[in-house]
Write a protein that holds these residues in place. Structure first.
Motif, PDB file in Angstrom:
ATOM      1  N   GLY A  65       0.446  -1.253   2.294  1.00 39.64           N
ATOM      2  CA  GLY A  65      -0.512  -0.214   2.635  1.00 39.64           C
ATOM      3  C   GLY A  65      -1.941  -0.685   2.494  1.00 39.64           C
ATOM      4  N   ASP A  66      -2.858   0.191   2.879  1.00 31.68           N
ATOM      5  CA  ASP A  66      -4.281  -0.107   2.729  1.00 31.68           C
ATOM      6  C   ASP A  66      -4.724   0.157   1.298  1.00 31.68           C
ATOM      7  N   LEU A  67      -5.662  -0.675   0.834  1.00 29.24           N
ATOM      8  CA  LEU A  67      -6.264  -0.477  -0.487  1.00 29.24           C
ATOM      9  C   LEU A  67      -7.748  -0.193  -0.285  1.00 29.24           C
ATOM     10  N   PRO A  68      -8.161   1.066  -0.314  1.00 33.08           N
ATOM     11  CA  PRO A  68      -9.578   1.393  -0.138  1.00 33.08           C
ATOM     12  C   PRO A  68     -10.342   1.307  -1.451  1.00 33.08           C
ATOM     13  N   VAL A  69     -11.603   0.940  -1.333  1.00 25.26           N
ATOM     14  CA  VAL A  69     -12.501   0.869  -2.488  1.00 25.26           C
ATOM     15  C   VAL A  69     -13.856   1.442  -2.085  1.00 25.26           C
ATOM     16  N   GLN A  70     -14.426   2.255  -2.956  1.00 25.29           N
ATOM     17  CA  GLN A  70     -15.769   2.784  -2.751  1.00 25.29           C
ATOM     18  C   GLN A  70     -16.666   2.263  -3.869  1.00 25.29           C
TER      19      GLN A  70
END
Length: 659
Positions: free
Chosen positions: A340-345
């Motif tokens: 899956g995608d690993l998002p980071v802000q």
């Protein structure tokens, strides 16, 4: 080994605020208070035990090209030679190179073991004005781009090439040369910043940066400094110069020691150690670094890091130089699935003085909680670290930017591999060296750091939900100095050796004969201009009653008051006592008058003669006597019409001794 900051971080629970929602974690790391020996900023000299990961190198043109037919491999081979220090490569040391190619050091010949002229054998020395030189210039720049634009060892390119020390004076590049240089460098270099010495409109509008050789000198600072130099231009004309490419240069300590108008006690002292250790001197220098958004400086970089007081002062300057990224918060999901995608802000403030100029990616990694080593890492798509800008409009009295650095909010994501193991990992971030093997390089100014380049943020579950997201049970390392960091240079690049020398048909070195000819037909005439619209050009459209292709030097535009065109002899030559005859042809705007004289340096010593200009070529001849030897260099000088607009053309200059 002595450092300004020898520090071991406390457990993360004591320095990091963590908030967990149902699906996301937000971490607010504590700022690291000390300076960081980060790449691409700071002091322009490498120090084993101090701040400095840059190296500026002068390179003679003939070390890169023996003739027009030489190959780009010679440039790469020479780069391999100069990117080593103390038996180690720049990649091992994490050092980056800023090269400057030049032809003429200071107008003198030099010695056999230290030559000061670096013209390839098949080029006429001092021939800056011919069409052949322009073509050769364009050809070399293309080769430099091929060799350096993707070389991980290169940070930026100082344009150089023309004038003493490659600093674009004696002579300065003409308008046509500036246009050629802009087009050639922009075509050759897509990935490296280009820096020039002066703020000529063509260069600034092309987005080039500046290397400024008298940084922070009082006599050049507004409101009384030269309006053509960086301080005035950056203050009044091009205030956003720094947003496009680096501002750098050198702190001219000899000027501080020798010139009456320097005021060392009122500015930054007489030595780098003075600047570092005296608070008032240090404050003055930091004020200028902040004001001009300076990325790095030389000469001041020759400080002694073995002195703790000096190194402590250097740390204050290091914090002011270039970028300094402070993370206010990082947010990421509590858990993700393999594939899956690993998002980071991330929310960042740049509390330094300048942007980060290269397109290096921010990356995320999953670290093994036991050994802190990456199990997987990948760049975060959608984040551009070059957009994290510092404050603006420096206020010297408040010692702060009137417009403080804004928080930059960025979001990115990376795709996890399908085969990644499941379990709990430490989520970490780092800025990677894109061309140097995508390895961690830039450190953030936060206490969450482990040796090797990664910043641990918090725990994350892959295929599982972690019981806790806070990092516990180990201490952080200091980000100030990390000698384990390096970057990769390909074996294919490092293996290139100098190619066989091409066949060269040398141009014989011109030598004067007092009874025949004392003027080098290839040597440039220097334009000293007192108007921004005045320009010099060279051509081969001389009089028709003689050999074709005769060289013409032309000056056109608003002459201003005090502009002149002058010839000086090689090796700062002088005329011996005797009688001489000067002959030439001139033409120009009808109704205007020029004056010819002979000067000792800038002081006129031979009575001048005024000559009216005509639209037709006219032959002139002057005899003059030199009664005593010159103290400085001999200068043949044409004083141009004052406060007028027009043209002046010169061809067929000759000088010989007639007694």
């Amino acid at each position: 080994m002595r450092y300004a900051f020898l520090w071991i971080g406390l457990a993360s629970a004591l320095v990091t605020a963590t908030a967990r929602g149902d699906d996301w974690v937000t971490v607010k790391p504590k700022e690291f208070a000390g300076a960081i020996n980060n790449p691409l900023k700071g002091f322009r000299s490498y120090h084993v035990d101090g701040y400095g990961l840059l190296h500026r190198q002068y390179i003679g043109w003939n070390a890169l090209e023996l003739s027009a037919d030489d190959s780009v491999e010679r440039i790469i081979a020479r780069t391999n030679e100069i990117t080593r220090l103390g038996g180690k490569s720049f990649g091992e040391l994490n050092v980056k190179l800023v090269p400057r190619v030049y032809l003429d050091w200071d107008g003198t010949l030099g010695a056999a073991d230290r030559p000061k002229q670096h013209w390839p054998a098949d080029m006429a020395e001092f021939d800056y004005d011919s069409a052949a030189f322009q073509a050769r210039l364009e050809r070399l720049i293309a080769k430099l781009g091929e060799a350096w634009d993707n070389d991980p060892r290169i940070f930026a390119i100082q344009m150089g090439l023309i004038g003493y020390w490659g600093e674009h004076h004696t002579p300065a590049p003409t308008q046509s040369q500036r246009r050629l240089l802009v087009a050639a460098f922009k075509k050759a270099f897509k990935n490296k910043p280009i820096l020039v010495r002066h703020t000529d409109a063509e260069f600034v509008e092309a987005g080039f940066g500046i290397y400024y050789d008298t940084f922070a000198n009082l006599s050049r600072e507004p409101p009384h400094g030269d309006p053509h130099q960086l301080p005035w231009q950056a203050t009044h004309v091009y205030p956003n110069l720094w947003k496009h490419a680096p501002i750098e240069g050198e702190v001219e300590y000899n000027w501080q020691k020798e010139r009456k108008d320097a005021d060392p006690e009122g500015t930054f002292g007489r030595t780098p150690e003075d600047t570092m250790t005296v608070p008032a001197y240090r404050r003055y220098m930091i004020d200028k670094i902040r004001r001009y958004h300076t990325t790095y400086l030389g000469w001041i970089s020759n400080y002694m890091p073995s002195d703790p007081a000096v190194l402590e002062g250097a740390a204050e300057l290091q914090k002011a130089f270039g970028y300094r990224f402070v993370i206010d918060s990082v947010s990421y999901p509590v858990a993700r699935q393999p594939g899956g995608d690993l998002p980071v802000q991330i929310t960042v403030r740049n509390t330094g003085s300048a942007p980060f100029y290269l397109d290096w990616p921010l990356a995320v990694a999953l670290l093994n909680p036991k050994n802190r080593q990456p199990v997987w890492s990948g760049p975060l798509n959608g984040i551009d670290v070059r957009r994290w800008l510092p404050g603006e409009d420096w206020d010297s009295d408040a010692f702060a930017y009137q417009i403080p650095a804004k928080q930059s909010h960025a979001s990115g994501s990376a795709k996890l591999p399908e085969e990644i193991p499941t379990g709990e990992f430490i989520l970490a971030i780092a800025i990677l060296d894109r061309e140097g093997g995508m390895v961690p390089s830039v450190r953030f100014a936060i206490e969450n750091y482990v040796t090797g380049g990664w910043h641990p943020i918090g725990l994350i579950g892959i295929g599982v939900t972690p019981k806790d997201t806070a990092i516990k049970g180990f201490s952080f390392d200091s980000p100030a100095f990390d000698h384990t960091l390096s970057y990769q240079v390909s074996d294919a690049l490092l293996s290139i050796q100098p190619p066989p020398a091409p066949k060269v048909t040398p141009v014989p070195r011109w030598s004067p004969d007092p009874e025949v000819e004392l003027i080098n037909p290839w040597r440039y005439w220097v334009l000293t201009k007192r108007s921004d619209t005045l320009d010099k050009r060279g051509s081969a459209d001389g009089p028709t009653d003689g050999p074709a292709g005769r060289r013409v030097i032309s000056v056109e535009g608003q002459f201003g008051n005090g502009s002149n065109l002058s010839y000086t002899f090689f090796d700062r030559g002088t005329l011996d006592p005797g009688r001489y005859r000067f002959a030439c042809r001139i033409k120009g705007t009808s109704g205007l008058t020029v004056r010819f004289d002979v000067a000792d340096g800038w002081r006129g010593v031979i009575d001048g003669v005024k000559l009216p200009l005509s639209t037709q070529w006219r032959q002139h001849q002057f005899d003059f006597d030199v009664e005593v030897g010159f103290e400085n260099e001999t200068r043949l000088r044409w004083s141009l019409p004052a406060d007028a607009t027009g043209e002046f053309h010169l061809t067929d200059p000759h000088l010989r001794r007639i007694d």
